[in-house]
Design an enzyme around this catalytic site. Structure first.
Site, PDB file in Angstrom:
ATOM      1  N   ASP A 261      -4.390  21.325  11.539  1.00  0.00           N
ATOM      2  CA  ASP A 261      -3.888  20.124  10.867  1.00  0.00           C
ATOM      3  C   ASP A 261      -4.873  19.473   9.911  1.00  0.00           C
ATOM      4  O   ASP A 261      -4.488  18.612   9.117  1.00  0.00           O
ATOM      5  CB  ASP A 261      -3.462  19.082  11.915  1.00  0.00           C
ATOM      6  CG  ASP A 261      -2.007  19.251  12.328  1.00  0.00           C
ATOM      7  OD1 ASP A 261      -1.325  20.116  11.747  1.00  0.00           O
ATOM      8  OD2 ASP A 261      -1.561  18.522  13.230  1.00  0.00           O
ATOM      9  N   GLY A 312       1.520  24.787   5.269  1.00  0.00           N
ATOM     10  CA  GLY A 312       0.387  24.578   4.376  1.00  0.00           C
ATOM     11  C   GLY A 312      -0.942  24.562   5.090  1.00  0.00           C
ATOM     12  O   GLY A 312      -1.894  23.929   4.625  1.00  0.00           O
ATOM     13  N   LYS A 313      -1.052  25.292   6.209  1.00  0.00           N
ATOM     14  CA  LYS A 313      -2.274  25.222   7.012  1.00  0.00           C
ATOM     15  C   LYS A 313      -3.129  26.488   6.945  1.00  0.00           C
ATOM     16  O   LYS A 313      -4.354  26.405   6.937  1.00  0.00           O
ATOM     17  CB  LYS A 313      -1.907  24.942   8.487  1.00  0.00           C
ATOM     18  CG  LYS A 313      -1.158  23.628   8.697  1.00  0.00           C
ATOM     19  CD  LYS A 313      -0.720  23.464  10.141  1.00  0.00           C
ATOM     20  CE  LYS A 313       0.070  22.180  10.350  1.00  0.00           C
ATOM     21  NZ  LYS A 313       0.518  22.025  11.758  1.00  0.00           N
ATOM     22  N   VAL A 314      -2.492  27.648   6.927  1.00  0.00           N
ATOM     23  CA  VAL A 314      -3.223  28.911   7.007  1.00  0.00           C
ATOM     24  C   VAL A 314      -2.762  29.855   5.904  1.00  0.00           C
ATOM     25  O   VAL A 314      -1.552  30.074   5.727  1.00  0.00           O
ATOM     26  CB  VAL A 314      -3.014  29.592   8.377  1.00  0.00           C
ATOM     27  CG1 VAL A 314      -3.661  30.966   8.411  1.00  0.00           C
ATOM     28  CG2 VAL A 314      -3.571  28.719   9.499  1.00  0.00           C
TER      29      VAL A 314
END
Length: 362
Positions: A261, A312-314
């Site tokens: 996050d 949209g994290k990894v």
């Protein structure tokens, strides 16, 4: 004939921590590249972790969930810290306090008799004050000493809200003069590797804090407390100050989501600073997760790294899920990266130095 062992009979053989420095697994893991299923996934994950370490811009965040230290994985994590193979840790409190700090105080985890795994003799363990983690045993009396030690550290702090990172740093400071053996907390303190435990009250630290709060309120004094929101802010500062990041996740749960996050949190902070005129922060460039969780229930621990990309994290170029139990997979992946020596050119990033203690909320 009934089985009636003594406490001493039950607490005989200790868990021994595997030492990856003594086992060069590179040929084995390389050979697994030409296999299939989890073997090939594990081999690719090991190569991604090695790639992560060779990218000197990358800040490596290690996430720990599940009972890992009690299972014999402590020395691996100490070696990752001391050899610049991890720059920050996000963990459950149990791994750091009930298990790592516990052992640093001189206590041990014990191998349980085979018959105890079935759970039919747990009443015997309860009568003896022994706690069981599947096939591992802990002396509850010793665990209470660990609780009390965290309370003493809390008692030495002025009233206020503290991050778990700050409190764990104080625990590392305590171990500088009181440790009976090497530990993750001690190594991290010395190497400038911050440790975050978002659910810090869910362990011996929480039990110690409960006693601390009760005692202070009893005498009309203000206690300390843990501030998990500030933990999140501090962890996000790592992303803000070191845009290229990689995740090495053992298990899932809160540590996994907290670390993922920070990309979204960084975007929110950039929005605050620059309004709409800013680029979305770089997603985690690398990610490896070891898990046995099933993806079908939609739970966080089992959410794939590709799924995290939709949030949209990894990034999906260098990510790999490894469906394996941690005591099997971690020695192979970490051992591979250690013996490939991609870490030798790295420097300690010392992310702990980003946080000025005077800035704690008091």
């Amino acid at each position: 004939m009934s089985w009636n062992p003594s406490k001493q009979d039950l607490l005989q053989k200790t868990i021994e921590h595997i030492d990856i420095k003594q086992h060069n697994v590179v040929p084995l893991v390389d050979a697994m590249q030409a296999m299939a299923f989890s073997a090939r996934d594990l081999s690719r994950a090991a190569s991604i972790y090695d790639r992560m370490l060779r990218d000197h811009d990358c800040g490596v965040i290690l996430c720990l969930a599940g009972s890992l230290i009690s299972a014999g994985l402590k020395q691996i994590i100490i070696d990752l810290v001391r050899n610049k193979m991890v720059d920050a840790i996000v963990s459950t409190g149990a791994n750091m306090v009930d298990q790592d700090f516990f052992e640093a105080l001189g206590f041990k985890h014990y191998i349980a008799e085979e018959r105890l795994k079935a759970g039919m003799d747990d009443h015997i363990l309860r009568d003896h004050g022994i706690d069981r983690i599947y096939d591992t045993l802990i002396d509850e009396e010793e665990l209470r000493i660990c609780d009390e030690t965290t309370r003493k550290i809390a008692d030495g702090l002025p009233p206020g809200a503290y991050t778990s990172r700050f409190f764990l740093n104080k625990m590392g400071e305590y171990l500088e003069t009181n440790a009976k053996t090497d530990s993750i907390i001690g190594a991290a303190y010395q190497c400038g590797v911050p440790i975050f435990c978002p659910a810090f009250s869910d362990c011996s630290a929480g039990l110690g804090i409960v006693a601390h709060i009760h005692q202070r309120l009893k005498y009309g004094k203000q206690p300390i407390s843990f501030d998990s929101a500030m933990d999140f802010y501090e962890l996000t500062q790592i992303k803000m100050n070191n845009p290229t990041t990689g995740l090495f996740m053992i298990g899932g749960g809160v540590p996994k989501n907290y670390a993922q996050d920070i990309v979204v949190a960084a975007d929110i902070l950039l929005q605050e600073e620059h309004g709409g005129e800013h680029e979305y922060p770089a997603m985690h460039k690398y990610a490896v997760q070891i898990t046995i969780a099933d993806v079908r229930d939609g739970a966080l621990s089992s959410s794939t790294l590709k799924e995290a990309s939709s949030w949209g994290k990894v990034d999906t170029t260098w990510e790999q899920m490894v469906y394996s139990e941690a005591t099997v997979a971690l020695p192979l992946i970490a051992g591979y990266a250690y013996h490939k020596k991609g870490w030798e050119g790295r420097k300690f990033k010392r992310f702990a130095d980003l946080f000025i203690e005077a800035g704690e909320i008091i």
